[in-house]
Design an enzyme around this catalytic site. Structure first.
Site, PDB file in Angstrom:
ATOM      1  N   GLU A 108       0.504  -1.283   0.069  1.00 19.35           N
ATOM      2  CA  GLU A 108      -0.151   0.144   0.423  1.00 19.35           C
ATOM      3  C   GLU A 108       0.976   1.264   0.187  1.00 19.35           C
ATOM      4  OE1 GLU A 108      -4.071   2.258   2.321  1.00 19.35           O
ATOM      5  OE2 GLU A 108      -2.012   0.684   3.259  1.00 19.35           O
ATOM      6  N   TYR A 137      -9.562  -5.670   4.922  1.00 20.52           N
ATOM      7  CA  TYR A 137      -9.074  -4.736   4.961  1.00 20.52           C
ATOM      8  C   TYR A 137      -7.303  -4.781   4.125  1.00 20.52           C
ATOM      9  CZ  TYR A 137      -5.750  -0.796   6.770  1.00 20.52           C
ATOM     10  OH  TYR A 137      -4.494   0.494   6.680  1.00 20.52           O
ATOM     11  N   SER A 178     -20.441 -59.794 -27.634  1.00 22.83           N
ATOM     12  CA  SER A 178     -19.786 -59.914 -26.666  1.00 22.83           C
ATOM     13  C   SER A 178     -17.691 -59.523 -26.937  1.00 22.83           C
ATOM     14  CB  SER A 178     -19.410 -60.847 -25.615  1.00 22.83           C
ATOM     15  OG  SER A 178     -19.004 -60.033 -23.695  1.00 22.83           O
ATOM     16  N   THR A 220     -16.364 -57.454 -29.072  1.00 24.06           N
ATOM     17  CA  THR A 220     -15.941 -56.878 -30.134  1.00 24.06           C
ATOM     18  C   THR A 220     -15.044 -55.871 -29.410  1.00 24.06           C
ATOM     19  OG1 THR A 220     -18.042 -56.150 -29.964  1.00 24.06           O
ATOM     20  CG2 THR A 220     -17.510 -57.815 -30.985  1.00 24.06           C
TER      21      THR A 220
END
EC number: 2.7.7.-
Length: 357
Positions: free
Chosen positions: A47, A101, A221, A223
């Site tokens: 700041e 703040y 099945s 395949t």
């Protein structure tokens, strides 16, 4: 006799006046400080005061209360010149207020996971908020429920159903990403119509048609249907039972795979096959789930009256549904495997047998 310096707190608020260090340098030095209590979160803000002097504000949140007896402990050092920066040290009564703040100018950097604080210096202690804040910070549903049972027993008894449901969402683990054991290029006997369908429909959202076309693949099945379908990209895999909870179903998937689900009992038949958007699914014990949709579905099935989508749609009662389905999906029947066995590893059969696709 001078008063001994001592602060015992979980949250520390530090202010370094006239400090020329960058926020990145300050954060780096603070992270390296050795403390008996783990640092869970650090936020550093730079700041500039009206006179142009740079100040640093810092919030540090520890895992538990930390006792500081050395008022020089948090001093920072300039890496370029022999200068020390000594902070004003305070216990933060409300980390929420300090965090607000510190963030006010937007010039900040942080590390770790911010810990929620139910108290506010402006509003005083809020015991219910404290309990819920502690529950959110606990890290798991079971720990959160135990905290609420002890510290908010009224809510625990009267709102248990809602608490349990909400905590499932809050603490839901990330979906495991499926990694195919085979590259899509391993499937070297894929019919052209499947390749063309993939190229047009299995793509990321920006390139996807607004209403993509789904596909129904029927075949015996072993395949390679399941393994091929799961090798194409990010997808939702639904086998035997449809679970659309966030634990299983992702709205970010490119496509769905519905495997071995009897079409007579398939919930949301039109929503899936029609790639419909923004629809809801009601769950038995929870709130309705919102499905983003807009993605195609691969339906995998074997021949037979309880498996085949073709046979299901050929039933006399489903004539209108069949007319609709033919406009929204491609139907493909496989007569040969999608791969040449010489290119496939031993996991192919075991995976296919498991999924019975």
């Amino acid at each position: 006799m001078p008063r001994l310096f001592k602060i015992y707190a979980k949250n520390y608020f530090l202010t370094y006046p006239n400090c020329s260090l960058s926020k990145e340098e300050a954060l780096s030095q603070l992270k390296k400080l050795e403390t008996p209590t783990n640092k869970k979160y650090i936020k550093v803000c730079k700041e500039l005061h009206e006179n142009g002097e740079p100040h640093l504000h810092v919030l540090i949140q520890f895992e538990g209360k930390y006792q500081c007896k050395n008022q020089r402990f948090f001093d920072l050092v300039s890496p370029n010149r022999s200068a020390h920066f000594h902070p004003n040290i305070q216990a933060a009564k409300s980390s929420t207020d300090v965090k607000t703040y510190v963030e006010k100018d937007g010039n900040f950097i942080d590390f770790g996971v911010s810990q929620i604080d139910g108290r506010s210096a402006r509003g005083g202690q809020q015991s219910a908020n404290d309990a819920y804040a502690e529950a959110l910070n606990s890290g798991s549903k079971s720990e959160a429920l135990n905290i609420l049972k002890e510290k908010a027993p009224k809510d625990y008894i009267l709102q248990f159903h809602n608490l349990s449901s909400n905590l499932d969402r809050i603490f839901s683990p990330p979906l495991e990403v499926y990694v195919s054991p085979f590259l899509s290029s391993s499937f070297n006997q894929v019919p052209d119509e499947l390749e063309e369908w993939v190229a047009e429909n299995v793509v990321y959202s920006a390139a996807r048609p607004w209403r993509p076309i789904s596909i129904v693949i029927e075949g015996d099945s072993r395949t390679g249907k399941t393994m091929w379908a799961r090798s194409l990209g990010p997808h939702n895999y639904l086998c035997g039972h449809l679970d659309l909870s966030p634990k299983v179903y992702s709205n970010d998937a490119w496509y769905n795979v519905i495997d071995d689900v009897d079409p007579h009992y398939l919930k949301h038949f039109k929503e899936f096959m029609g790639a419909q958007r923004d629809w809801q699914s009601n769950t038995k014990y929870g709130k309705p789930i919102q499905i983003k949709g807009g993605i195609p579905t691969i339906f995998l099935c074997n021949p037979g009256p309880t498996s085949s989508y073709r046979e299901y749609l050929d039933e006399e009662k489903n004539i209108s549904l069949k007319n609709w389905a033919l406009k929204n999906a491609t139907f493909v029947t496989l007569y040969e495997p999608l791969f040449a066995s010489i290119n496939q590893g031993p996991t192919q059969d075991s995976q296919e047998e498991t999924n019975k696709a």
